[in-house]
Design a protein around this motif. Structure first.
Motif, mmCIF file in Angstrom:
data_model
loop_
_atom_site.group_PDB
_atom_site.id
_atom_site.type_symbol
_atom_site.label_atom_id
_atom_site.label_comp_id
_atom_site.label_asym_id
_atom_site.label_seq_id
_atom_site.Cartn_x
_atom_site.Cartn_y
_atom_site.Cartn_z
ATOM 1 N N GLN A 71 0.827 -1.215 0.000
ATOM 2 C CA GLN A 71 0.000 0.000 0.000
ATOM 3 C C GLN A 71 0.860 1.264 0.000
ATOM 4 O O GLN A 71 0.509 2.253 -0.645
ATOM 5 N N TRP A 74 1.952 2.655 -3.515
ATOM 6 C CA TRP A 74 0.980 3.113 -4.507
ATOM 7 C C TRP A 74 1.385 4.486 -5.014
ATOM 8 O O TRP A 74 1.557 5.434 -4.245
ATOM 9 N N PRO A 76 -0.012 6.575 -8.265
ATOM 10 C CA PRO A 76 -0.803 6.635 -9.487
ATOM 11 C C PRO A 76 -0.240 7.558 -10.565
ATOM 12 O O PRO A 76 -0.830 7.703 -11.624
ATOM 13 N N VAL A 82 2.242 1.336 -11.269
ATOM 14 C CA VAL A 82 0.852 0.882 -11.187
ATOM 15 C C VAL A 82 0.709 -0.501 -11.828
ATOM 16 O O VAL A 82 -0.005 -1.363 -11.307
ATOM 17 N N TYR A 85 2.272 -2.924 -9.371
ATOM 18 C CA TYR A 85 1.403 -2.929 -8.191
ATOM 19 C C TYR A 85 0.183 -3.803 -8.449
ATOM 20 O O TYR A 85 -0.162 -4.668 -7.650
ATOM 21 N N SER A 86 -0.437 -3.596 -9.589
ATOM 22 C CA SER A 86 -1.626 -4.360 -9.964
ATOM 23 C C SER A 86 -1.332 -5.850 -10.005
ATOM 24 O O SER A 86 -2.102 -6.672 -9.500
ATOM 25 N N CYS A 97 -4.836 -3.141 -0.601
ATOM 26 C CA CYS A 97 -4.203 -2.547 -1.787
ATOM 27 C C CYS A 97 -5.208 -2.431 -2.927
ATOM 28 O O CYS A 97 -5.240 -1.435 -3.653
ATOM 29 N N MET A 101 -6.474 0.925 -4.849
ATOM 30 C CA MET A 101 -6.425 1.050 -6.304
ATOM 31 C C MET A 101 -7.805 1.411 -6.850
ATOM 32 O O MET A 101 -7.929 2.299 -7.695
ATOM 33 N N SER A 104 -8.908 4.961 -6.368
ATOM 34 C CA SER A 104 -8.211 5.948 -7.197
ATOM 35 C C SER A 104 -9.017 6.333 -8.432
ATOM 36 O O SER A 104 -8.771 7.377 -9.036
#
Length: 135
Positions: A71, A74, A76, A82, A85-86, A97, A101, A104
């Motif tokens: 977290q 993160w 963006p 990203v 992270y995804s 998390c 996302m 956002s």
């Protein structure tokens, strides 16, 4: 434990072994004064890829620990971060998390970032904690 070491691990390992490496890596980064967000996400992504072959969730406490760390990464504003992270969020079923996302989407995002987030949400749906479920 550097990314190079992680990349040399076998692709398929037992759940207990992958969890051992997650703990080892977390202890490694927690002992550092400064870490690269990209490097941490790349390392978690490599470990997550190996853990996926166990077809099991990480231990609850370990998954929460990873969730808390990821977290903080993160960002963006970075398509590359990203995207990584995804991948980590999906492969490890990281609920907090995932919610970060998703939230956002109510903010102003770069088109490429928005696309990654929307595709991830479409792929997973509402149930991030159900392993290996695809919509």
């Amino acid at each position: 434990m550097e990314l190079k070491e992680i990349m040399q691990l076998p692709d398929i390992m037992l759940k207990e072994k992958t969890e051992e490496y997650f703990i080892k890596y977390i202890n490694y980064i927690e002992g550092k004064d400064k870490v690269s967000s990209l490097g941490v996400l790349e390392s978690f992504s490599e470990l997550a890829d190996r853990h996926a072959y166990t077809y099991e969730l990480l231990d609850d406490l370990l998954r929460k620990r990873v969730d808390n760390i990821v977290q903080t990464l993160w960002d963006p504003t970075s398509v590359e971060l990203v995207d990584l992270y995804s991948s980590v969020v999906v492969n490890l079923n990281l609920k907090d998390c995932y919610e970060l996302m998703r939230s956002s989407l109510t903010t102003r995002l770069n088109d490429d970032v928005r696309k990654i987030v929307e595709e991830t949400i479409d792929e997973i749906g509402e149930e991030i904690e159900l392993p290996y479920k695809m919509n």
